[in-house]
Scaffold this active site. Structure first.
Site: not given
Length: 291
Positions: A56, A97-98, A124, A192, A196
């Protein structure tokens, strides 16, 4: 008597008033304005896209470049190779590395050094591929913390890293990638799904905070359905699980692909979405609608 929006006289008035807009479209329900003749929707903009080496994120990068943007491909691996395909003048690859404050700060500094400003951030990067159905009692603390470090802490750190530059530049756009699964819930994926949901909540909180501080930074989210990225499809067991459920719920008779999300991300980064803030746009082929 009220004239029809599509009557000849209304068309003439519209064309005279909006002459610079050569790609205006008169639809059956009214008038839809696209963009100015000869312009590119993101011309002169600089965008950082995390997790953009593939999937994406890469589709968003391609869409942005086609519309005139310079892009920073930020990813834990493959960033430099992905950026090289666009060319040095158009793209910069930064290994990022976020989940690390130091790494996200270095990402922003590299963008500023190379392109001079930051206009758009697309959060993202996230952990999804490789996840399997697990009862909540069996999720390990290590797996929970690893997923939250990327999916939740990551958008916060990246936003913190770019916010000063955006303010200095007169504003910006932040786009968070959430998921429709946070709207509908799903069993055996608590880590997960909740991550989100946190992204969606952070989007609203960030939008309010930047508004209160007069920062001229808008924050919106996109919630995709199950998307046929190369990495997702390559994980055969996971792909069969998620595609089977998604196909039975979609109201569009085809799989979702990364370009579907890229279109929404392009719009949110453009001037056309300048009055959109704090929203979570569901792009899922009608899955959420079916519930």
């Amino acid at each position: 008597m009220t004239k029809s929006l599509t009557s000849p006289s209304c068309r003439r008035t519209f064309r005279a008033r909006y002459k610079p807009y050569s790609r205006s479209v008169l639809s059956a329900t009214g008038l839809r304005l696209l963009h100015r003749e000869g312009s590119m929707r993101l011309h002169g903009k600089v965008a950082i896209i995390t997790g953009a080496a593939t999937g994406i994120g890469n589709a968003i990068a391609q869409a942005y470049v086609k519309e005139g943007a310079k892009v920073v491909i930020a990813d834990v691996k493959g960033a430099e190779d992905a950026a090289a395909k666009f060319g040095h003048d158009t793209a910069l690859g930064v290994v990022t590395d976020v989940s690390s404050p130091e790494s996200t700060k270095a990402m922003a500094e590299a963008a500023l050094k190379h392109f001079g400003k930051i206009d758009v951030l697309v959060n993202n990067a996230g952990i999804f591929t490789g996840l399997n159905y697990v009862p909540l009692e069996n999720i390990s603390v290590a797996d929970w913390d690893k997923l939250y470090a990327v999916n939740v802490k990551g958008p916060w750190l990246c936003t913190s890293a770019v916010s000063h530059a955006m303010r200095a530049g007169g504003g910006g756009r932040i786009i968070n990638i959430a998921s429709v699964i946070a709207h509908i819930g799903a069993p055996f994926m608590l880590h997960y799904v909740s991550s989100k949901g946190a992204v969606a909540a952070m989007t609203r909180a960030m939008a309010r905070e930047f508004a209160v501080t007069k920062s001229k930074i808008t924050v919106n989210a996109i919630s995709p359905g199950y998307t046929h990225s190369a990495n997702a499809v390559a994980n055969t067991a996971q792909h069969e699980q998620f595609e089977g459920v998604s196909a039975s719920m979609r109201a569009i008779d085809r799989p979702q692909v990364p370009e579907d999300i890229a279109g929404a991300a392009l719009w949110l980064a453009s001037d056309e979405a300048s009055y959109v803030n704090g929203q979570n746009i569901v792009v899922d082929g009608g899955i959420y609608m079916s519930l």
